[in-house]
Design a protein around this motif. Structure first.
Motif, PDB file in Angstrom:
ATOM      1  N   CYS A  30      11.491 -30.586 -48.056  1.00 12.28           N
ATOM      2  CA  CYS A  30      12.125 -30.249 -49.336  1.00 12.28           C
ATOM      3  C   CYS A  30      11.033 -30.147 -50.391  1.00 12.28           C
ATOM      4  O   CYS A  30       9.973 -30.749 -50.266  1.00 12.28           O
ATOM      5  CB  CYS A  30      13.185 -31.266 -49.727  1.00 12.28           C
ATOM      6  SG  CYS A  30      12.582 -32.921 -49.949  1.00 12.28           S
ATOM      7  N   THR A  31      11.306 -29.367 -51.435  1.00 13.02           N
ATOM      8  CA  THR A  31      10.319 -29.190 -52.498  1.00 13.02           C
ATOM      9  C   THR A  31      10.394 -30.362 -53.470  1.00 13.02           C
ATOM     10  O   THR A  31      11.424 -31.023 -53.597  1.00 13.02           O
ATOM     11  CB  THR A  31      10.573 -27.883 -53.267  1.00 13.02           C
ATOM     12  OG1 THR A  31      11.892 -27.909 -53.766  1.00 13.02           O
ATOM     13  CG2 THR A  31      10.349 -26.685 -52.382  1.00 13.02           C
ATOM     14  N   ASN A  32       9.308 -30.595 -54.163  1.00 11.80           N
ATOM     15  CA  ASN A  32       9.214 -31.708 -55.090  1.00 11.80           C
ATOM     16  C   ASN A  32       9.374 -31.262 -56.541  1.00 11.80           C
ATOM     17  O   ASN A  32       9.314 -32.070 -57.445  1.00 11.80           O
ATOM     18  CB  ASN A  32       7.857 -32.413 -54.903  1.00 11.80           C
ATOM     19  CG  ASN A  32       7.864 -33.827 -55.413  1.00 11.80           C
ATOM     20  OD1 ASN A  32       8.909 -34.384 -55.685  1.00 11.80           O
ATOM     21  ND2 ASN A  32       6.686 -34.409 -55.547  1.00 11.80           N
ATOM     22  N   ASP A  33       9.589 -29.993 -56.758  1.00 11.25           N
ATOM     23  CA  ASP A  33       9.710 -29.446 -58.108  1.00 11.25           C
ATOM     24  C   ASP A  33      11.175 -29.512 -58.553  1.00 11.25           C
ATOM     25  O   ASP A  33      12.074 -29.098 -57.833  1.00 11.25           O
ATOM     26  CB  ASP A  33       9.212 -27.995 -58.111  1.00 11.25           C
ATOM     27  CG  ASP A  33       9.137 -27.427 -59.513  1.00 11.25           C
ATOM     28  OD1 ASP A  33       9.301 -28.196 -60.473  1.00 11.25           O
ATOM     29  OD2 ASP A  33       8.897 -26.210 -59.632  1.00 11.25           O
ATOM     30  N   ILE A  34      11.427 -30.016 -59.747  1.00 12.08           N
ATOM     31  CA  ILE A  34      12.804 -30.160 -60.241  1.00 12.08           C
ATOM     32  C   ILE A  34      13.438 -28.806 -60.544  1.00 12.08           C
ATOM     33  O   ILE A  34      14.656 -28.641 -60.460  1.00 12.08           O
ATOM     34  CB  ILE A  34      12.849 -31.097 -61.477  1.00 12.08           C
ATOM     35  CG1 ILE A  34      14.265 -31.531 -61.812  1.00 12.08           C
ATOM     36  CG2 ILE A  34      12.207 -30.429 -62.673  1.00 12.08           C
ATOM     37  CD1 ILE A  34      14.855 -32.479 -60.831  1.00 12.08           C
ATOM     38  N   VAL A  37      14.557 -26.373 -56.352  1.00  9.46           N
ATOM     39  CA  VAL A  37      15.022 -27.317 -55.339  1.00  9.46           C
ATOM     40  C   VAL A  37      15.423 -26.530 -54.094  1.00  9.46           C
ATOM     41  O   VAL A  37      16.373 -25.752 -54.118  1.00  9.46           O
ATOM     42  CB  VAL A  37      16.218 -28.148 -55.863  1.00  9.46           C
ATOM     43  CG1 VAL A  37      16.715 -29.069 -54.769  1.00  9.46           C
ATOM     44  CG2 VAL A  37      15.829 -28.909 -57.104  1.00  9.46           C
ATOM     45  N   ARG A  38      14.658 -26.712 -53.036  1.00 12.89           N
ATOM     46  CA  ARG A  38      14.950 -26.066 -51.757  1.00 12.89           C
ATOM     47  C   ARG A  38      14.722 -27.078 -50.647  1.00 12.89           C
ATOM     48  O   ARG A  38      13.896 -27.971 -50.776  1.00 12.89           O
ATOM     49  CB  ARG A  38      14.025 -24.868 -51.515  1.00 12.89           C
ATOM     50  CG  ARG A  38      14.273 -23.689 -52.424  1.00 12.89           C
ATOM     51  CD  ARG A  38      13.310 -22.557 -52.117  1.00 12.89           C
ATOM     52  NE  ARG A  38      11.965 -22.955 -52.569  1.00 12.89           N
ATOM     53  CZ  ARG A  38      10.833 -22.644 -51.937  1.00 12.89           C
ATOM     54  NH1 ARG A  38      10.857 -21.950 -50.844  1.00 12.89           N
ATOM     55  NH2 ARG A  38       9.665 -23.037 -52.419  1.00 12.89           N
ATOM     56  N   ASP A  39      15.434 -26.914 -49.582  1.00 13.83           N
ATOM     57  CA  ASP A  39      15.151 -27.700 -48.382  1.00 13.83           C
ATOM     58  C   ASP A  39      15.319 -26.795 -47.168  1.00 13.83           C
ATOM     59  O   ASP A  39      16.111 -25.860 -47.175  1.00 13.83           O
ATOM     60  CB  ASP A  39      16.033 -28.938 -48.290  1.00 13.83           C
ATOM     61  CG  ASP A  39      17.496 -28.598 -48.180  1.00 13.83           C
ATOM     62  OD1 ASP A  39      17.896 -27.510 -48.621  1.00 13.83           O
ATOM     63  OD2 ASP A  39      18.240 -29.428 -47.645  1.00 13.83           O
ATOM     64  N   TRP A  40      14.536 -27.076 -46.143  1.00 20.31           N
ATOM     65  CA  TRP A  40      14.549 -26.259 -44.941  1.00 20.31           C
ATOM     66  C   TRP A  40      14.082 -27.105 -43.761  1.00 20.31           C
ATOM     67  O   TRP A  40      13.519 -28.183 -43.923  1.00 20.31           O
ATOM     68  CB  TRP A  40      13.678 -25.007 -45.105  1.00 20.31           C
ATOM     69  CG  TRP A  40      12.216 -25.276 -45.224  1.00 20.31           C
ATOM     70  CD1 TRP A  40      11.289 -25.256 -44.230  1.00 20.31           C
ATOM     71  CD2 TRP A  40      11.500 -25.615 -46.415  1.00 20.31           C
ATOM     72  NE1 TRP A  40      10.049 -25.554 -44.714  1.00 20.31           N
ATOM     73  CE2 TRP A  40      10.147 -25.786 -46.053  1.00 20.31           C
ATOM     74  CE3 TRP A  40      11.858 -25.808 -47.744  1.00 20.31           C
ATOM     75  CZ2 TRP A  40       9.164 -26.123 -46.982  1.00 20.31           C
ATOM     76  CZ3 TRP A  40      10.887 -26.140 -48.656  1.00 20.31           C
ATOM     77  CH2 TRP A  40       9.553 -26.288 -48.274  1.00 20.31           C
ATOM     78  N   THR A  41      14.343 -26.600 -42.597  1.00 22.10           N
ATOM     79  CA  THR A  41      13.901 -27.276 -41.376  1.00 22.10           C
ATOM     80  C   THR A  41      13.023 -26.332 -40.579  1.00 22.10           C
ATOM     81  O   THR A  41      13.215 -25.106 -40.602  1.00 22.10           O
ATOM     82  CB  THR A  41      15.087 -27.714 -40.504  1.00 22.10           C
ATOM     83  OG1 THR A  41      15.832 -26.553 -40.148  1.00 22.10           O
ATOM     84  CG2 THR A  41      15.973 -28.701 -41.221  1.00 22.10           C
ATOM     85  N   GLU A  42      12.049 -26.912 -39.912  1.00 21.84           N
ATOM     86  CA  GLU A  42      11.153 -26.155 -39.038  1.00 21.84           C
ATOM     87  C   GLU A  42      11.108 -26.842 -37.687  1.00 21.84           C
ATOM     88  O   GLU A  42      11.130 -28.068 -37.610  1.00 21.84           O
ATOM     89  CB  GLU A  42       9.739 -26.093 -39.606  1.00 21.84           C
ATOM     90  CG  GLU A  42       9.564 -25.224 -40.805  1.00 21.84           C
ATOM     91  CD  GLU A  42       8.129 -25.169 -41.272  1.00 21.84           C
ATOM     92  OE1 GLU A  42       7.238 -25.702 -40.567  1.00 21.84           O
ATOM     93  OE2 GLU A  42       7.889 -24.603 -42.341  1.00 21.84           O
ATOM     94  N   THR A  43      11.020 -26.045 -36.651  1.00 20.45           N
ATOM     95  CA  THR A  43      10.854 -26.582 -35.315  1.00 20.45           C
ATOM     96  C   THR A  43       9.408 -26.375 -34.900  1.00 20.45           C
ATOM     97  O   THR A  43       8.916 -25.253 -34.876  1.00 20.45           O
ATOM     98  CB  THR A  43      11.796 -25.874 -34.316  1.00 20.45           C
ATOM     99  OG1 THR A  43      13.132 -26.014 -34.790  1.00 20.45           O
ATOM    100  CG2 THR A  43      11.667 -26.468 -32.941  1.00 20.45           C
TER     101      THR A  43
END
Length: 73
Positions: A30-34, A37-43
């Protein structure tokens, strides 16, 4: 099925065959910028050798560790 490969011992440079261990890991980011805000998954796929030293070098190392432990007692 285990995959095997012939490599050189990192200590004595003798060729030997070892197994390759593979695994996958799913990581969540996830991003740390207010403001963004995004989150993602990687394999991710990982590979490593089961042993990097030949059996003789591993046995010599175990014997030396045992002798050092006995001398300290």
């Amino acid at each position: 099925m285990m995959e095997s490969k012939e490599i050189k011992c990192r200590k004595c440079k003798v060729k030997f065959t070892t197994n390759i261990i593979t695994w996958t890991k799913e990581l969540h980011f996830c991003t740390n910028d207010i403001n963004d805000v995004r989150d993602w998954t990687e394999t991710r796929h990982y590979r490593r050798y089961q042993y990097k030293k030949c059996q003789l070098c591993r046995n010599i190392g175990k014997a030396l560790d045992f002798m050092n432990k006995e001398m300290l007692l």
